[in-house]
Design a protein around this motif. Structure first.
Motif, mmCIF file in Angstrom:
data_model
loop_
_atom_site.group_PDB
_atom_site.id
_atom_site.type_symbol
_atom_site.label_atom_id
_atom_site.label_comp_id
_atom_site.label_asym_id
_atom_site.label_seq_id
_atom_site.Cartn_x
_atom_site.Cartn_y
_atom_site.Cartn_z
ATOM 1 N N PHE A 1 0.830 -1.207 0.000
ATOM 2 C CA PHE A 1 0.000 0.000 0.000
ATOM 3 C C PHE A 1 0.865 1.258 0.000
ATOM 4 C CE2 PHE A 1 -3.945 -2.127 2.053
ATOM 5 C CZ PHE A 1 -4.476 -2.408 0.806
ATOM 6 N N ILE B 1 -0.904 4.485 -1.178
ATOM 7 C CA ILE B 1 -2.172 4.292 -0.462
ATOM 8 C C ILE B 1 -1.876 4.331 1.030
ATOM 9 C CG2 ILE B 1 -4.070 2.693 -0.030
ATOM 10 C CD1 ILE B 1 -3.641 1.680 -2.926
ATOM 11 N N LYS B 2 -2.379 5.360 1.668
ATOM 12 C CA LYS B 2 -2.113 5.550 3.096
ATOM 13 C C LYS B 2 -3.430 5.580 3.862
ATOM 14 C CE LYS B 2 2.080 8.017 2.171
ATOM 15 N NZ LYS B 2 2.487 9.151 1.423
ATOM 16 N N SER C 1 -6.349 6.718 5.927
ATOM 17 C CA SER C 1 -6.825 8.083 6.123
ATOM 18 C C SER C 1 -8.326 8.071 6.361
ATOM 19 C CB SER C 1 -6.509 8.927 4.882
ATOM 20 O OG SER C 1 -7.139 10.186 4.956
ATOM 21 N N VAL D 1 -9.190 10.590 2.812
ATOM 22 C CA VAL D 1 -8.774 10.311 1.445
ATOM 23 C C VAL D 1 -9.239 8.909 1.066
ATOM 24 C CG1 VAL D 1 -6.802 10.054 -0.114
ATOM 25 C CG2 VAL D 1 -6.755 11.803 1.678
ATOM 26 N N SER D 2 -9.870 8.805 -0.100
ATOM 27 C CA SER D 2 -10.331 7.502 -0.579
ATOM 28 C C SER D 2 -9.529 7.100 -1.816
ATOM 29 C CB SER D 2 -11.823 7.558 -0.917
ATOM 30 O OG SER D 2 -12.058 8.471 -1.978
ATOM 31 N N TYR D 3 -9.682 5.837 -2.205
ATOM 32 C CA TYR D 3 -8.927 5.282 -3.323
ATOM 33 C C TYR D 3 -9.866 4.497 -4.217
ATOM 34 C CZ TYR D 3 -5.110 6.586 -0.309
ATOM 35 O OH TYR D 3 -4.259 7.308 0.490
ATOM 36 N N GLU D 4 -9.472 4.382 -5.472
ATOM 37 C CA GLU D 4 -10.226 3.573 -6.416
ATOM 38 C C GLU D 4 -9.935 2.094 -6.136
ATOM 39 O OE1 GLU D 4 -12.361 4.688 -8.811
ATOM 40 O OE2 GLU D 4 -12.065 6.674 -7.931
ATOM 41 N N ASP E 1 -7.003 0.632 -7.971
ATOM 42 C CA ASP E 1 -5.687 0.990 -7.443
ATOM 43 C C ASP E 1 -5.315 0.127 -6.245
ATOM 44 O OD1 ASP E 1 -5.392 2.963 -9.406
ATOM 45 O OD2 ASP E 1 -6.372 4.467 -8.146
ATOM 46 N N ILE E 2 -6.303 -0.202 -5.430
ATOM 47 C CA ILE E 2 -6.053 -1.085 -4.289
ATOM 48 C C ILE E 2 -5.698 -2.481 -4.801
ATOM 49 C CG2 ILE E 2 -7.077 -2.165 -2.251
ATOM 50 C CD1 ILE E 2 -8.732 0.434 -1.901
ATOM 51 N N SER F 1 -15.627 4.862 -4.192
ATOM 52 C CA SER F 1 -14.396 5.261 -3.517
ATOM 53 C C SER F 1 -14.260 4.413 -2.267
ATOM 54 C CB SER F 1 -14.464 6.736 -3.138
ATOM 55 O OG SER F 1 -14.523 7.526 -4.308
ATOM 56 N N TYR G 1 -12.253 3.692 1.333
ATOM 57 C CA TYR G 1 -11.429 4.279 2.395
ATOM 58 C C TYR G 1 -10.667 3.173 3.105
ATOM 59 C CZ TYR G 1 -13.953 8.646 1.834
ATOM 60 O OH TYR G 1 -14.470 9.811 1.323
#
Length: 156
Positions: free
Chosen positions: A64, A69-70, A72, A75-78, A81-82, A141, A143
């Protein structure tokens, strides 16, 4: 497993409102007891020790971080991407989420492993486990909340 308690609290906390020992007891009865025929998993201590060791061996936190990818609260991620960050774990990684106030929160990462605990084993049976969580949804999104001393409410 008292000698493992601090590591379990840090790396395998309950993310729902349940006392940690009750949560781990359920994890042992649901998952650990299925593998007691293997000497390496024949007791709760061996099961949880190996689970903690696998977390380090699989380098999830480093993967990560390497992908930016941290954890949070803001902040969210796709999802893609994960998944990309975890590509070293094989194609059969299952990401489980929980919806909290309209936000999809990554709660569980399921990795299929061979009997020698290397990754890449394809799941042979459909996952029928009853869970609080659901597969993370594409297009949402996601988290990754930080683990804290209050894992069931890390982002008040």
């Amino acid at each position: 497993v008292q000698d493992l308690e601090s590591d379990l609290l840090r790396y395998w906390p309950t993310m729902i409102k349940r006392p940690p020992l009750q949560f781990w007891r359920k994890e042992w009865s649901r998952h650990g007891t299925c593998a007691t025929c293997l000497d390496s998993l024949s007791t709760p201590h061996k099961f949880f020790s190996l689970a903690l060791q696998l977390r380090k061996t699989l380098s999830i936190d480093q993967a990560f971080a390497g992908a930016g990818i941290k954890p949070s609260c803001n902040v969210s991620y796709e999802l893609k991407d994960i998944h990309s960050a975890l590509s070293h774990l094989g194609a059969d990684v299952s990401l489980q989420c929980y919806n909290q106030k309209g936000r999809e929160i990554l709660m569980q990462i399921k990795v299929s492993v061979h009997k020698d605990f290397t990754v890449g084993c394809e799941r042979w049976a459909k996952d029928t486990e009853i869970s609080y969580f659901h597969p993370c949804k594409h297009g949402m999104s996601i988290y990754l909340f930080p683990l804290s001393s209050h894992p069931d409410n890390p982002c008040p």
